[in-house]
Scaffold this motif. Structure first.
Motif, mmCIF file in Angstrom:
data_model
loop_
_atom_site.group_PDB
_atom_site.id
_atom_site.type_symbol
_atom_site.label_atom_id
_atom_site.label_comp_id
_atom_site.label_asym_id
_atom_site.label_seq_id
_atom_site.Cartn_x
_atom_site.Cartn_y
_atom_site.Cartn_z
ATOM 1 N N LYS A 3 0.746 -1.191 0.006
ATOM 2 C CA LYS A 3 0.145 0.123 0.317
ATOM 3 C C LYS A 3 0.512 1.365 0.083
ATOM 4 O O LYS A 3 0.729 1.928 -0.845
ATOM 5 N N GLU A 4 2.132 1.554 1.404
ATOM 6 C CA GLU A 4 3.039 2.407 1.349
ATOM 7 C C GLU A 4 3.592 2.918 -0.374
ATOM 8 O O GLU A 4 3.929 3.530 -0.513
ATOM 9 N N SER A 5 3.425 2.052 -1.290
ATOM 10 C CA SER A 5 4.454 1.951 -2.570
ATOM 11 C C SER A 5 3.407 1.440 -3.609
ATOM 12 O O SER A 5 3.951 1.855 -4.592
ATOM 13 N N GLY A 6 2.476 2.561 -3.382
ATOM 14 C CA GLY A 6 1.693 2.648 -4.416
ATOM 15 C C GLY A 6 -0.039 1.549 -4.893
ATOM 16 O O GLY A 6 -0.135 2.220 -5.211
ATOM 17 N N ARG A 7 -0.074 1.388 -4.309
ATOM 18 C CA ARG A 7 -1.165 0.207 -4.229
ATOM 19 C C ARG A 7 -1.355 -1.218 -5.672
ATOM 20 O O ARG A 7 -0.701 0.043 -6.483
ATOM 21 N N GLY A 8 -2.266 -1.345 -5.579
ATOM 22 C CA GLY A 8 -2.514 -2.432 -7.112
ATOM 23 C C GLY A 8 -1.675 -3.218 -7.226
ATOM 24 O O GLY A 8 -1.195 -2.943 -8.220
ATOM 25 N N ARG A 9 -0.654 -3.701 -6.536
ATOM 26 C CA ARG A 9 0.241 -4.664 -6.852
ATOM 27 C C ARG A 9 0.220 -5.985 -5.472
ATOM 28 O O ARG A 9 -0.124 -5.448 -4.517
ATOM 29 N N ALA A 10 1.528 -6.886 -6.183
ATOM 30 C CA ALA A 10 1.244 -7.640 -4.825
ATOM 31 C C ALA A 10 2.373 -7.735 -4.596
ATOM 32 O O ALA A 10 3.779 -7.330 -5.437
ATOM 33 N N LEU A 11 3.424 -8.171 -2.900
ATOM 34 C CA LEU A 11 4.079 -7.986 -2.737
ATOM 35 C C LEU A 11 4.178 -8.744 -1.571
ATOM 36 O O LEU A 11 3.290 -9.452 -1.176
ATOM 37 N N ALA A 12 5.663 -9.848 -1.559
ATOM 38 C CA ALA A 12 6.325 -11.070 -1.049
ATOM 39 C C ALA A 12 7.185 -10.645 0.107
ATOM 40 O O ALA A 12 7.324 -9.544 0.279
ATOM 41 N N PHE A 13 6.632 -11.073 1.130
ATOM 42 C CA PHE A 13 7.235 -10.271 2.517
ATOM 43 C C PHE A 13 8.412 -10.974 2.733
ATOM 44 O O PHE A 13 9.064 -11.611 1.524
ATOM 45 N N GLU A 14 9.533 -9.874 2.767
ATOM 46 C CA GLU A 14 11.253 -9.322 3.097
ATOM 47 C C GLU A 14 10.932 -9.524 4.745
ATOM 48 O O GLU A 14 10.634 -8.553 4.717
ATOM 49 N N ASN A 15 12.334 -10.090 4.706
ATOM 50 C CA ASN A 15 13.170 -10.201 6.324
ATOM 51 C C ASN A 15 13.336 -8.256 5.978
ATOM 52 O O ASN A 15 12.953 -8.122 7.422
ATOM 53 N N GLU A 16 13.309 -7.632 5.053
ATOM 54 C CA GLU A 16 13.737 -5.928 5.583
ATOM 55 C C GLU A 16 12.570 -5.454 5.704
ATOM 56 O O GLU A 16 12.716 -4.580 6.347
ATOM 57 N N MET A 17 11.311 -6.213 5.702
ATOM 58 C CA MET A 17 10.404 -4.966 5.775
ATOM 59 C C MET A 17 10.218 -4.981 7.165
ATOM 60 O O MET A 17 9.406 -4.253 7.650
ATOM 61 N N GLU A 18 9.977 -6.270 7.426
ATOM 62 C CA GLU A 18 10.320 -6.952 9.466
ATOM 63 C C GLU A 18 10.587 -5.682 10.219
ATOM 64 O O GLU A 18 11.228 -4.960 10.912
ATOM 65 N N LEU A 19 12.320 -5.096 9.713
ATOM 66 C CA LEU A 19 12.656 -4.618 9.571
ATOM 67 C C LEU A 19 12.723 -3.420 10.471
ATOM 68 O O LEU A 19 12.861 -2.597 11.015
ATOM 69 N N GLU A 20 12.116 -2.823 9.117
ATOM 70 C CA GLU A 20 11.502 -1.524 8.961
ATOM 71 C C GLU A 20 10.621 -1.387 9.211
ATOM 72 O O GLU A 20 9.762 0.000 10.361
ATOM 73 N N VAL A 21 9.405 -2.679 10.215
ATOM 74 C CA VAL A 21 8.514 -2.499 11.036
ATOM 75 C C VAL A 21 8.930 -1.753 12.264
ATOM 76 O O VAL A 21 8.092 -0.941 12.745
ATOM 77 N N ARG A 22 10.158 -2.656 12.658
ATOM 78 C CA ARG A 22 10.788 -2.708 13.827
ATOM 79 C C ARG A 22 11.342 -1.340 14.187
ATOM 80 O O ARG A 22 10.485 -0.347 15.004
ATOM 81 N N GLU A 23 11.695 -0.734 13.092
ATOM 82 C CA GLU A 23 11.983 0.313 13.769
ATOM 83 C C GLU A 23 10.810 1.792 13.391
ATOM 84 O O GLU A 23 11.350 2.368 13.891
ATOM 85 N N ARG A 24 10.271 1.048 12.693
ATOM 86 C CA ARG A 24 8.862 1.770 12.933
ATOM 87 C C ARG A 24 7.788 2.319 14.319
ATOM 88 O O ARG A 24 7.908 3.724 14.163
ATOM 89 N N ARG A 25 8.622 1.005 14.866
ATOM 90 C CA ARG A 25 7.598 1.409 15.607
ATOM 91 C C ARG A 25 8.574 1.723 17.022
ATOM 92 O O ARG A 25 8.341 1.966 18.428
ATOM 93 N N GLU A 26 9.566 0.979 16.940
ATOM 94 C CA GLU A 26 10.449 2.134 17.724
ATOM 95 C C GLU A 26 10.249 2.982 17.485
ATOM 96 O O GLU A 26 10.711 3.616 18.589
ATOM 97 N N LEU A 27 10.651 3.950 16.553
ATOM 98 C CA LEU A 27 10.173 4.738 16.367
ATOM 99 C C LEU A 27 9.015 5.779 17.485
ATOM 100 O O LEU A 27 9.427 6.479 17.333
ATOM 101 N N GLU A 28 7.783 4.503 16.241
ATOM 102 C CA GLU A 28 6.554 5.413 17.837
ATOM 103 C C GLU A 28 6.893 5.149 18.935
ATOM 104 O O GLU A 28 6.421 6.260 19.514
#
Length: 828
Positions: free
Chosen positions: A538-563
């Motif tokens: 969704k963040e990268s523009g919607r209308g697409r399919a995206l597979a999970f990658e480990n880097e995404m979880e790191l981004e989420v973890r960083e986002r939660r830390e920032l939150e």
């Protein structure tokens, strides 16, 4: 107590209980015969039962033992109080006579035992004891033994020392405890006898140790007292057991009658059933014959388990095992549901039954009631099916999906494969359908979406709707490429317009998916990773399919830390507000300023608002943060009259707040900041999220004297239509267009057109992101009203400092001859 009957057995039982506790008057060789004999003899039955003899079925015996324990438990608080009072009496008298260490050790140990009893009583006071094992009675005997040993020390020590006062006190306490304890423990005669015998023995030893005159008569009196207490205790226990034995047997008969006749007249599908000791059906009624669809001869050769074996079903097989278990253990049961094949139709029976014994205690079989609950079970199955299905689309709901996922994951982990893949699907722009055409149209779109998803999911995945416009799919794919192809298929089938009536709707879909990666993965892990992939898609523009990658979880973890850090920064006032100068294009003077919120992270340094503002919106922090920024800015700017106005940004979530107008009004009143000096900046995205009330809110704010600016003009999809539909005071040209000055001729043309359009509509124009002198020149020439950017000075927390910025500080050329905006009276 009726001693003429079985007096020998009575005396034997009492003597064995006193001198050989834990033994019985018969030995294993004649146990069966004795049990049968005493089972027929009602008076002696209750007496032996009070002493724990197994002369009734275990279920009834456990209930009577529970009554015995309850009899002691009711008196526990008084027992504890008596022990404490006696200890308090003994201690001051004993301290001058015996070493304090021994006195306090004895008292502490005794108090510890009493406290342990009290704790057990307090823990179980709210629970009604229904059944008790022999072990619990043995525990009562142990408690009585330990406590009596402690009190046995008192008379022995007193008489051995010979202190007159102590002897009298010890004698009174011992006699009182001997009598009170015996009667308090009367419901459990073993415990009472142990108590009496120990205190009696201690008393006799005391007389001997103390060399008391007339020891013979005193011993005789003590013996008489002890025998009276023992006899009275045995009689009380006999009467107590008799009462509960009769009551227990009456309950058994009542329960059996209630079981056999339970709603019998109201339910035509109920019938009685009976078996012999080996489980064969007997005394078969006509109703039983009709329900089973079999002949009398066929049923007589069958057991109830045989009927239950006629259906191949997991529930039916589990019921057979349960039925076999209760038969083997000779236990009463109810609500065991078995499946029976009746004329090639599966029928479901609910069984209840109780074991039957003869007068000698021999097992004779079972009697019970059976009910045909097939229709009820079918109705419940339908209700359960409806509870697990989405009512609108007919596919599974979230609850059903998660149950299926748990099952599939367990199978996957057992097989050692790693092919299970979970897809989360969100429809794009679905809200527009509901907002523009109503919920019936939205429901029809959801049905069509489901139909398309089912077509490509057939045989590959299970499909569910989680609610709203959220769907999920789960299936096995040999590779991530195969899963990606399926995910792209989900996206592609939604790109084709959906026709509702005479209208076509284009919505689209965004998919995030994740595959199982290790044997410890759970459904929650798959859901979490798929959700992260969906969020990233969704963040990268919607209308697409995206597979999970480990880097995404790191981004989420960083986002939660920032939150988390952002919450802390906001709570402890670590955010700052700065004022960026807005300069008049013709005068060169600072006429206004944009309010900027800044966050200096202790480890990350300066965190851009583009980073932490979306986090604040996602975390639900934007409303209090926005309110704080507005209040702080108004409060500071109120002390700077040279600053004509301040511009404060409103996020779309802030604009959606139904209390927005009241919040702004309250802050202006509290800070004393004039409404005509406040400019609120909004972006086009607020109109996508708050179509219904946007116009009304803008009118309310403008009625207060507040001016409204449309920020980032030209970067959205419908800027011109918003200018026609809503009233604004100012538009701000986005930095992206200013950056193109001198690089692209069409960029300059766009800016010129925007300025001309705004002036014709009577709107001010402010250009953002000005950083070069040639940009200033161009904007002046094109007639821009005001400019802002780092070229004119950096933001500062003190608005007084930015008002001192002079034209000569940043300009080295003559004033422009650009035309003035005829539709604007003043620049701010």
């Amino acid at each position: 107590m009726r001693l003429p009957l079985h007096w020998k057995t009575v005396f034997q039982t009492i003597l064995v209980a006193i001198f050989m506790p834990g033994k019985q008057i018969w030995h294993s060789g004649c146990e069966d015969g004795d049990r049968a004999y005493f089972a027929q003899t009602t008076p002696i039955r209750a007496f032996l039962l009070a002493f724990g003899y197994p002369i009734v079925d275990e279920y009834l015996a456990r209930k009577i033992r529970a009554a015995q324990i309850r009899g002691i438990t009711r008196l526990t608080p008084f027992t504890i109080l008596a022990n404490i009072v006696n200890v308090l009496v003994i201690i001051p008298i004993s301290l001058p006579i015996f070493p304090a260490f021994y006195v306090f050790v004895w008292a502490a140990a005794l108090i510890g035992v009493v406290s342990y009893m009290g704790w057990h009583w307090f823990k179980g006071r709210s629970k009604r004891i229904e059944t008790v094992s022999r072990k619990a009675l043995a525990g009562a005997v142990k408690h009585a033994t330990v406590l009596s040993v402690f009190w046995a020390m008192v008379p022995i020590a007193a008489f051995a020392h010979g202190d007159t006062n102590l002897v009298w006190i010890a004698s009174c306490i011992t006699i009182g405890m001997l009598c009170a304890g015996g009667f308090a423990l009367a419901t459990v005669p073993h415990a009472a006898f142990r108590w009496v015998v120990i205190l009696y023995s201690a008393s006799v030893i005391s007389l001997v140790v103390g060399d008391v005159p007339q020891i013979g008569p005193l011993t005789f009196l003590l013996t008489c007292y002890a025998l009276v207490i023992i006899g009275s205790t045995a009689s009380a226990a006999w009467l107590f057991a008799s009462h509960f034995l009769v009551e227990g047997e009456l309950d058994q008969r009542t329960e059996l009658i209630a079981l056999l006749l339970n709603e019998f007249e109201e339910k035509e599908s109920d019938w009685l059933w009976e078996t012999d000791s080996v489980g064969q059906l007997r005394n078969i009624s006509d109703r039983f014959l009709h329900a089973s669809g079999r002949t009398q001869k066929a049923l007589r050769s069958m057991r109830m388990m045989d009927l239950a074996y006629t259906v191949e079903d997991n529930d039916a097989r589990e019921a057979v095992i349960e039925l076999q278990t209760v038969y083997y253990d000779e236990q009463p049961f109810r609500d065991i549901v078995i499946g029976v094949d009746v004329n090639s139709e599966v029928r479901w029976w609910s069984l209840a039954g109780r074991p039957v014994y003869d007068h000698r205690g021999n097992f004779m079989g079972y009697r019970g009631v059976a009910s045909d609950i097939t229709e009820t079970r079918r109705a419940n199955a339908l209700i359960e099916h409806m509870a697990e299905r989405d009512f609108l689309t007919g596919i599974g709901n979230r609850s059903w999906f998660l149950k299926q996922a748990e099952t599939l994951l367990s199978e996957q982990l057992e097989s050692g494969q790693e092919t299970l893949t979970l897809f989360l699907i969100d429809l794009d722009n679905f809200k527009v359908v509901n907002d523009t055409s109503g919920h019936p149209a939205g429901d029809e779109v959801l049905k069509q979406v489901t139909s398309r998803f089912k077509a490509i999911s057939q045989g590959k995945t299970i499909l569910a709707r989680f609610g709203g416009d959220e769907f999920a799919a789960l299936g096995q794919f040999v590779s991530e490429q195969a899963a990606e192809v399926f995910a792209e298929g989900l996206v592609n089938v939604t790109r084709k317009p959906f026709r509702i009536g005479t209208r076509d709707f284009a919505i689209g879909a965004t998919v995030g998916f994740a595959r199982i990666r290790k044997d410890r993965d759970t459904v929650s892990d798959l859901m979490r990773r798929s959700d992260i992939a969906l969020y990233k898609a969704k963040e990268s523009g919607r209308g697409r399919a995206l597979a999970f990658e480990n880097e995404m979880e790191l981004e989420v973890r960083e986002r939660r830390e920032l939150e988390s850090d952002l919450r802390e920064a906001f709570e402890f006032n670590k955010l700052t507000v700065e004022f960026q100068p807005i300069v008049g294009a013709r005068s060169g003077q600072v006429v206004s300023s944009e309010v900027l919120v800044r966050w200096i992270h202790p480890e990350r340094g300066d965190v851009s608002p583009d980073v932490f503002i979306p986090i604040a919106e996602h975390a639900g922090l934007i409303l209090p943060l926005g309110s704080w920024v507005l209040k702080h800015a108004c409060s500071v700017a109120a002390q700077c009259p040279d600053l004509q106005s301040i511009a404060v940004n409103l996020s779309p979530i802030q604009f959606m707040d139904p209390n927005l107008v009241e919040m702004v009004s309250s802050i202006l009143t509290e800070t004393g900041f004039p409404a005509d000096r406040l400019v609120l900046e909004i972006t086009e995205s607020v109109f996508l999220k708050d179509v219904g009330s946007a116009s009304h809110k803008l009118e309310q704010l403008r009625d207060m004297g507040i001016r409204i600016a449309l920020d980032d003009f030209g970067t959205g999809y419908s800027s011109l239509s918003y200018l026609r539909q809503y009233k604004f005071d100012k538009i701000k040209i986005d930095k992206s267009f200013v950056d193109e000055i001198g690089e692209r001729s069409d960029g300059l043309a766009i800016i010129s057109a925007v300025i001309a359009l705004a002036h014709n509509l009577g709107l001010e124009v402010t250009a953002e992101g000005v950083e070069r002198q040639f940009q200033v020149d161009a904007l002046r020439t094109l007639g821009c009203d005001s400019m802002q950017g780092y070229y004119f000075g950096k933001p500062d927390p003190n608005p007084l400092k930015i008002t001192h910025i002079k034209k000569k500080d940043w300009e080295d050329r003559a004033p422009s001859t650009a035309p003035e905006n005829p539709g604007v009276a003043s620049v701010s």
